[in-house]
Design a protein around this motif. Sequence first.
Motif, PDB file in Angstrom:
ATOM      1  N   PRO A 379       0.823  -1.217   0.000  1.00 16.09           N
ATOM      2  CA  PRO A 379       0.000   0.000   0.000  1.00 16.09           C
ATOM      3  C   PRO A 379       0.850   1.256   0.000  1.00 16.09           C
ATOM      4  O   PRO A 379       1.875   1.328   0.670  1.00 16.09           O
ATOM      5  N   THR A 406      -8.737  -3.431  -0.995  1.00 22.02           N
ATOM      6  CA  THR A 406      -8.565  -1.973  -0.957  1.00 22.02           C
ATOM      7  C   THR A 406      -7.370  -1.532  -0.105  1.00 22.02           C
ATOM      8  O   THR A 406      -6.622  -0.634  -0.502  1.00 22.02           O
ATOM      9  N   LYS A 407      -7.175  -2.196   1.029  1.00 19.51           N
ATOM     10  CA  LYS A 407      -6.118  -1.736   1.945  1.00 19.51           C
ATOM     11  C   LYS A 407      -4.713  -1.928   1.359  1.00 19.51           C
ATOM     12  O   LYS A 407      -3.739  -1.425   1.921  1.00 19.51           O
ATOM     13  N   ILE A 409      -3.844  -1.237  -1.947  1.00 25.78           N
ATOM     14  CA  ILE A 409      -3.672  -0.511  -3.216  1.00 25.78           C
ATOM     15  C   ILE A 409      -2.422   0.385  -3.165  1.00 25.78           C
ATOM     16  O   ILE A 409      -2.115   1.003  -2.140  1.00 25.78           O
ATOM     17  N   SER A 412      -4.341   5.679  -4.365  1.00 22.57           N
ATOM     18  CA  SER A 412      -5.762   5.805  -4.698  1.00 22.57           C
ATOM     19  C   SER A 412      -5.897   6.512  -6.044  1.00 22.57           C
ATOM     20  O   SER A 412      -5.028   7.301  -6.450  1.00 22.57           O
ATOM     21  N   ALA A 413      -7.001   6.240  -6.715  1.00 21.66           N
ATOM     22  CA  ALA A 413      -7.264   6.893  -8.004  1.00 21.66           C
ATOM     23  C   ALA A 413      -7.285   8.408  -7.816  1.00 21.66           C
ATOM     24  O   ALA A 413      -6.750   9.154  -8.641  1.00 21.66           O
ATOM     25  N   GLU A 414      -7.884   8.837  -6.724  1.00 23.85           N
ATOM     26  CA  GLU A 414      -8.012  10.274  -6.468  1.00 23.85           C
ATOM     27  C   GLU A 414      -6.629  10.941  -6.383  1.00 23.85           C
ATOM     28  O   GLU A 414      -6.385  11.982  -7.013  1.00 23.85           O
ATOM     29  N   ASP A 415      -5.721  10.342  -5.631  1.00 20.97           N
ATOM     30  CA  ASP A 415      -4.377  10.913  -5.514  1.00 20.97           C
ATOM     31  C   ASP A 415      -3.674  10.944  -6.872  1.00 20.97           C
ATOM     32  O   ASP A 415      -3.024  11.926  -7.225  1.00 20.97           O
ATOM     33  N   THR A 428      -8.070   0.767 -11.326  1.00 23.70           N
ATOM     34  CA  THR A 428      -7.715   0.139 -10.053  1.00 23.70           C
ATOM     35  C   THR A 428      -8.315  -1.262  -9.983  1.00 23.70           C
ATOM     36  O   THR A 428      -9.284  -1.561 -10.682  1.00 23.70           O
ATOM     37  N   SER A 432     -13.449   1.894  -7.733  1.00 22.74           N
ATOM     38  CA  SER A 432     -13.139   3.237  -7.233  1.00 22.74           C
ATOM     39  C   SER A 432     -14.245   4.197  -7.643  1.00 22.74           C
ATOM     40  O   SER A 432     -14.727   4.143  -8.777  1.00 22.74           O
TER      41      SER A 432
END
Length: 541
Positions: A379, A406-407, A409, A412-415, A428, A432
């Motif tokens: 992560p 998820t933990k 990844i 994140s897509a947002e970042d 992802t 997402s």
Amino acid sequence: MTNAYNILNDPFLNKGTAFTKSERESLGLIGALPAKVQTIDEQATRIYDQDQLHEKGIDQRKFLMELFNTNRTLFYYVIEQHIEELMPIIYDPVIAPAIEEYSEIFMKPQGAAFLSIDNPGEIEASLTNAAGGRKIKLIVVTDGEGILGIGDWGSNGVNISVGKLMVYTAAAGIDPREVLPIVLDVGTDNQTLIDDPLYLGEKHARVTGDKYYDFVDKFVKIARKVFPDVYIHFEDFGRDNATKILNKYRKEIPVFNGDVQGTGIVCLAGVLGVLNISKQKFSDQIFLTFGAGTAGMGIANMMYREMLVEGMDPEEAKKHFYLVDKQGLLFSDTPGITPEQRPFVRERSEFVNADELTNLEAVIKTVHPTVMIGTSTTPGAFTEKAIKEMATHTERPIIFPISNPTKLIEASAEDLIKWTDGRALVATGVPSDPVKYNGVTYHIGQANNALIYPGLGLGVLASKAKLVTDEMLSAAAHSLGGIVDPNEKGASVLPPISKIRIFSDKEAISVAQTAIDQKLATPNITDAKAATENIKWIPKY
Ligand SMILES: NC(=O)c1ccc[n+]([C@@H]2O[C@H](COP(=O)([O-])OP(=O)(O)OC[C@H]3O[C@@H](n4cnc5c(N)ncnc54)[C@H](O)[C@@H]3O)[C@@H](O)[C@H]2O)c1
Ligand SMILES: O=C(O)C[C@H](O)C(=O)O
Ligand SMILES: [Mn+2]
């Protein structure tokens, strides 16, 4: 037992409150159900509303599993009505805690076969018992060693076989009566399970070496004998075994590995989707695989083959790939290179700063990747600095952090969208949410093998293909185009789960057609579309 008892407890026969008056009379169900006869829509509304009352995903899943155990038709009807919302509940990411807590929350075996390495003489009886007279055409089997990115979960891993098969039916209409989830219980090296008094699997270390491979081989041979022509999907085997087992059988019988081939197909489809948006060329891409294990090498091989299909010279194509694992950039003299990594390692002499290439950022700075795929189970490994470095060398960085759940990844897509000022093209492994940035809504594709293995399976089963070839895998990857409008701002690089029935069909036809063209289909099957339509199961009474 009375007929009523048997029928109401058989998930393939039971219709619950939807049994009509005349069915109740003829089947001996009079008085065994409340008076009201419901339609499947009324039943589905009741189930969905009840499911919504549970706050946590795992509780929603437990509720849905009760339905799965009692009425398979209604279960799939509800799932299909709400596929985008419920797929994460029955599959990834909620499947991860459902596997970790399998022994604790065990209620029913869900029709799975549990094969123990301590009793190899029982394989045939176990398969026969679990099938209960059903004609099995598709098996998903795991040995639980490499569950998603969460590691060794022993026989709890059976839930991944169950979950993958649910997606086969929900996404592609594979007949749920013709599938069998299996776990090969060869022990576990997970001390938490060994120490857990409730653990339901064999409590000893994993058996390895010849005894392990003999057991796998026995399973394959007996499965093909008990269920002639059965298609076997291997899932979540460990890094040392996954590709080895796949290669042992793939030239002989129809087999598939979800992590090696499935991930390869979906990532290739994702990159092809990106290129539709960015209008770049495949052969210009430089690939950085971060986490060069089972999935990472499956992806690299799929991309490499695509380069060759596009006419590139093999030696030239190899130069487009860089592998980064725990050791940093992988060189021919790096200790611990796997057989799968070997063909893609680099020479130290290619770089003036070879000894510095021990971390991702340094590698990015040196090799300027245009595509970076994360299968490292680490992560946050795609740091802001690393991503910004990548984005200084390429206009539209292609970044797929696909470690699950998820933990785990990598970012994140947002970042990724923010750090690249909206330039990154992202997919992802887990679902997402769309990312809003500078007035644009970016839709994030889900690069999960679940997007493609159902359609592939439908094509293989429809054509009764003798083998699953590279050409069929490639057809699967290429079939996903044309669903998303690439010219829309913030378009997703892969089609959305809400359209999975549509693109699974398209993919199945394309795969079946390839099998026919390669003369691997059963000779009487000549029309890929009709064959695919013919075998599709629809959840209705
Ligand atoms: N989205 C999908 O469809 C999909 C499919 C398969 C696997 N995956 C995910 O990919 C991940 C890997 O799965 P796998 O089956 O390949 O496992 P694997 O164990 O075979 O491979 C993981 C690799 O990552 C390497 N690694 C570990 N820590 C690292 C670090 N800090 N830096 C660089 N490399 C590191 C390991 O050495 C290994 O080679 C999992 O999280 C899994 O959920 C996703
Ligand atoms: O199970 C998934 O979500 C995808 C993949 O097979 C994995 O192992 O992570
Ligand atoms: Mn997997």
